[in-house]
Design a protein around this motif. Structure first.
Motif, mmCIF file in Angstrom:
data_model
loop_
_atom_site.group_PDB
_atom_site.id
_atom_site.type_symbol
_atom_site.label_atom_id
_atom_site.label_comp_id
_atom_site.label_asym_id
_atom_site.label_seq_id
_atom_site.Cartn_x
_atom_site.Cartn_y
_atom_site.Cartn_z
ATOM 1 N N UNK A 1 -18.356 66.582 -39.103
ATOM 2 C CA UNK A 1 -17.292 65.864 -39.427
ATOM 3 C C UNK A 1 -17.056 64.357 -38.623
ATOM 4 N N UNK A 2 -16.529 63.670 -39.001
ATOM 5 C CA UNK A 2 -16.019 62.543 -38.134
ATOM 6 C C UNK A 2 -14.584 62.197 -38.287
ATOM 7 N N UNK A 3 -13.874 61.310 -37.543
ATOM 8 C CA UNK A 3 -12.414 61.147 -37.404
ATOM 9 C C UNK A 3 -11.906 60.916 -38.599
ATOM 10 N N UNK A 4 -12.882 60.041 -39.563
ATOM 11 C CA UNK A 4 -12.586 59.624 -40.720
ATOM 12 C C UNK A 4 -12.326 60.678 -41.951
ATOM 13 N N UNK A 5 -12.941 61.939 -41.401
ATOM 14 C CA UNK A 5 -13.041 63.008 -42.450
ATOM 15 C C UNK A 5 -11.303 63.745 -42.547
ATOM 16 N N UNK A 6 -10.860 63.350 -41.493
ATOM 17 C CA UNK A 6 -9.460 64.109 -41.202
ATOM 18 C C UNK A 6 -8.296 63.010 -41.802
ATOM 19 N N UNK B 1 -16.833 73.861 -50.729
ATOM 20 C CA UNK B 1 -17.653 72.281 -50.891
ATOM 21 C C UNK B 1 -17.955 72.077 -49.215
ATOM 22 N N UNK B 2 -19.299 71.456 -49.274
ATOM 23 C CA UNK B 2 -19.417 70.592 -47.920
ATOM 24 C C UNK B 2 -18.731 69.403 -48.139
ATOM 25 N N UNK B 3 -18.467 68.640 -47.182
ATOM 26 C CA UNK B 3 -17.734 67.338 -47.277
ATOM 27 C C UNK B 3 -18.936 66.364 -46.953
ATOM 28 N N UNK C 1 -9.630 74.971 -29.419
ATOM 29 C CA UNK C 1 -8.552 74.701 -30.418
ATOM 30 C C UNK C 1 -9.179 73.945 -31.818
ATOM 31 N N UNK C 2 -9.704 73.068 -31.337
ATOM 32 C CA UNK C 2 -10.272 72.137 -32.634
ATOM 33 C C UNK C 2 -11.510 72.803 -33.326
ATOM 34 N N UNK C 3 -12.616 73.540 -32.775
ATOM 35 C CA UNK C 3 -13.420 74.001 -33.572
ATOM 36 C C UNK C 3 -12.942 75.249 -34.507
ATOM 37 N N UNK C 4 -12.158 76.281 -34.052
ATOM 38 C CA UNK C 4 -11.721 77.238 -34.808
ATOM 39 C C UNK C 4 -10.711 76.681 -35.776
ATOM 40 N N UNK C 5 -9.898 75.637 -35.489
ATOM 41 C CA UNK C 5 -9.004 75.280 -36.664
ATOM 42 C C UNK C 5 -9.801 74.553 -37.725
ATOM 43 N N UNK C 6 -10.833 73.729 -37.252
ATOM 44 C CA UNK C 6 -11.822 72.985 -38.172
ATOM 45 C C UNK C 6 -12.411 73.794 -39.160
ATOM 46 N N UNK C 7 -13.067 74.884 -38.598
ATOM 47 C CA UNK C 7 -13.661 75.957 -39.365
ATOM 48 C C UNK C 7 -12.668 76.650 -40.104
ATOM 49 N N UNK C 8 -11.645 77.083 -39.629
ATOM 50 C CA UNK C 8 -10.500 77.723 -40.673
ATOM 51 C C UNK C 8 -10.004 76.701 -41.840
ATOM 52 N N UNK C 9 -9.941 75.488 -41.480
ATOM 53 C CA UNK C 9 -9.357 74.689 -42.589
ATOM 54 C C UNK C 9 -10.508 74.096 -43.454
ATOM 55 N N UNK C 10 -11.433 73.637 -42.630
ATOM 56 C CA UNK C 10 -12.401 72.878 -43.490
ATOM 57 C C UNK C 10 -13.655 73.515 -43.862
ATOM 58 N N UNK C 11 -13.687 74.794 -43.083
ATOM 59 C CA UNK C 11 -15.015 75.563 -43.392
ATOM 60 C C UNK C 11 -16.409 74.853 -42.913
ATOM 61 N N UNK C 12 -16.076 74.070 -41.941
ATOM 62 C CA UNK C 12 -17.137 73.315 -41.327
ATOM 63 C C UNK C 12 -17.041 73.152 -40.015
ATOM 64 N N UNK C 13 -18.169 72.645 -39.379
ATOM 65 C CA UNK C 13 -18.133 72.413 -37.814
ATOM 66 C C UNK C 13 -17.738 70.930 -37.465
ATOM 67 N N UNK C 14 -17.143 70.706 -36.429
ATOM 68 C CA UNK C 14 -16.566 69.529 -35.925
ATOM 69 C C UNK C 14 -17.965 68.501 -36.071
ATOM 70 N N UNK C 15 -19.086 69.210 -35.549
ATOM 71 C CA UNK C 15 -20.211 68.432 -35.457
ATOM 72 C C UNK C 15 -20.757 67.828 -36.923
#
Ligand SMILES: Cc1cc2nc3c(=O)[nH]c(=O)nc-3n(C[C@H](O)[C@H](O)[C@H](O)COP(=O)(O)OP(=O)(O)OC[C@H]3O[C@@H](n4cnc5c(N)ncnc54)[C@H](O)[C@@H]3O)c2cc1C
Length: 499
Positions: free
Chosen positions: A193-198, A437-439, A177-191
């Motif tokens: 990001x932090x909780x603060x990025x959301x 963009x990266x974040x 769930x989380x990895x595909x959604x994060x890739x789809x929305x943020x174009x990045x991997x959960x690795x």
């Protein structure tokens, strides 16, 4: 220095040489919104855009008279900032909600396709024992997730987003769930990001001590990323057209096809490559001198840099940043089986370790997702939008010619939708490579010279729901700095706020 907006010429073809109070560099949504707010408050504004068209990653295209967004196609409703801007622009009536069909997650080996549990924040399931979550995670995965509220807050307290999710909710929630959604929305991997990025997630987690309870709160308040979205009847590109009209009315000088190549404080000498130097006697200390690719120059008291991160880094002399690329391939397909919306509004593709057969990372079934596209559906015509380019990899379609890219997209669409789509059903194709963009906020970690502010998604967060309020804050800050300089060093300057 500042003048009444009503006195500005609307001639976008006016010579570039001159002195504007604020130069906004970059005509994506961030630049357009910042320029509008600045001009509404009475600043003289020039907006410089490298491409022939404004809008940046919000862009309309058409295939065989069927219009589509080839960049951003919706906005998150969280926070209400986009709706507020649309109301100011008289576009509230144009807001449309997507069909309530939900989206799916399909594994890249095409072995599993399950509906995404509804309204989870970045894929965190709000109701782990619901039928949809059980289907997505299996009984073991759902039960593992369901115990999360009982875990002490010390579990997964720190670390990257992937570590926190794995520790608190289990590996299935992360991978399915989380990895595909994060890739789809943020174009990045959960690795990465932090909780603060959301937006909203870290605060809600701190309050509730549980990610599941936080996801429920955020679902109720609709403040988090990855929740509800809306679109515009005429496509998101209609926002760009409306903003452009407004800038013209406000007298903003808009220069397209104008690529900025260098920025100099005017008390420093320009290198030879950036065009003719300004004669010594004509220099005005403290102003920014902006050089463009066609060697024109202009001056501004303040610069809003609303360009992507890698361009900003270059212009500011910061270390090089390598942008991530994504490619959108949109197909117009005539096949009546698509009327049944086999994957709802679309699907995210979850990576698998072995034998992936789908290379796209997501598919949007445009003509199903947006109810206003009924005429096309009635005519049996469907728009399928596939996106390519996972983190750290070039889009798989990048080096393919149009024919091969169409074939690749058709195979992926068939596997995602669970239908064998025939090449003879394809009526046309459009494609576009974007830099995303990266974040990392790498460039924002450097101190900025006075008079320069940064806007855009790499500063404020991906997506229009973050970019628009971010650009408005930047405009307000820039204006406040100009007011300070007006009341300090330039007592003759005028400001005529319109709000
Ligand atoms: C494929 C795709 C789909 C997306 N879907 C969604 C979505 O559905 N919903 C959502 O909310 N967000 C979505 N996003 C993200 C969203 O599009 C962006 O966050 C947002 O548009 C970024 O706006 P911006 O103004 O910061 O940057 P940009 O749109 O990139 O604008 C920057 C502008 O600067 C210009 N520029 C660059 N260099 C120079 C220079 N040297 N001189 C002058 N001008 C220059 C560029 O040409 C560009 O116009 C999507 C992004 C992509 C790529």
């Amino acid at each position: 220095m500042l003048t009444d907006a009503a006195q500005r010429s609307t001639a976008s073809g006016a010579p570039l040489e001159g002195h504007d109070a604020v130069a906004v560099i970059g005509g994506g949504i961030a630049g357009l919104v910042a320029a509008r707010d600045l001009a509404r408050s009475g600043a003289r504004v020039v907006l410089l855009e490298a491409e022939d068209d404004l809008g940046g990653r919000v862009r309309g295209e058409s295939i065989d008279d069927v219009a589509l967004d080839i960049g951003a196609e919706s906005f998150a409703t969280r926070g209400g900032a986009v709706a507020a801007l649309l109301a100011e622009l008289g576009m509230s009536e144009d807001i449309v909600n997507p069909a309530p069909l939900g989206s799916w997650v399909v594994t890249a080996d095409a072995m599993r396709a399950v509906p995404l549990p509804p309204a989870g924040t970045i894929g965190i399931p709000a109701t782990p024992l619901s039928w949809a979550t059980l289907r997505a995670l299996g009984v073991l995965g759902a039960c593992r997730a369901a115990v999360e509220p009982l875990l002490p807050p010390s579990v997964g307290r720190t670390g990257a987003l992937d570590e926190v999710i794995r520790a608190r909710l289990g590996v299935r929630v992360l991978d399915r769930l989380v990895r595909p959604v994060v890739l789809g929305i943020h174009s990045t991997d959960p690795a990465e990001m932090t909780l603060r990025s959301v937006p909203g997630l870290a605060e809600a987690y701190k309050r509730r001590g549980s990610l599941i309870l936080a996801a429920r709160d955020l679902r109720a308040s609709r403040t988090a990323a990855g929740g509800a979205v809306a679109g515009l009847r005429g496509g998101m590109a209609s926002l760009v057209t409306r903003l452009r009209d407004e800038l013209d009315q406000l007298g903003v000088t808009v220069r397209t096809s104008t690529r900025v190549v260098a920025l100099h404080r005017d008390d420093t000498p320009a290198p030879a490559a950036s065009g003719p130097a300004v004669p010594e006697g004509k220099r005005t200390p403290g102003l920014w001198r902006i050089s463009t690719a066609d060697t024109a120059q202009l001056h501004a008291d303040a610069v809003v840099l609303a360009v992507p991160e890698h361009i900003a880094a270059r212009l500011l002399g910061h270390p090089e940043v390598t942008p991530a690329e994504v490619e959108v391939v949109a197909l117009l397909v005539e096949d009546p089986r698509l009327d049944a919306a086999p994957r709802g509004t679309g699907a995210l593709v979850a990576e698998v370790a072995d034998a992936p057969v789908i290379t796209a990372k997501a598919l949007t079934h445009v003509t199903v997702k947006w109810p206003q596209r009924g005429a096309e559906r009635a005519a049996g015509r469907h728009v399928l939008r596939l996106s390519y380019g996972r983190l750290g990899r070039a889009p798989e379609t990048r080096e393919l010619d149009d024919r091969a890219a169409t074939a690749r997209a058709l195979i992926d669409a068939s596997r995602i939708l669970g239908l064998e789509l025939s090449p003879s059903a394809v009526r046309g194709m459009r494609r576009r490579v974007w830099t995303n963009s990266s974040i990392s906020h790498a460039a924002t970690s450097h101190p900025l010279p006075p008079g320069i502010t940064l806007a855009g998604d790499w500063v404020s967060g991906t997506g229009l729901a973050s970019v628009i309020p971010g650009a408005r804050r930047v405009a307000a800050d820039t204006l406040a700095a100009l007011h300070r300089s007006v009341s300090g060093s330039t007592p003759t300057g005028e400001v005529h706020p319109q709000r």
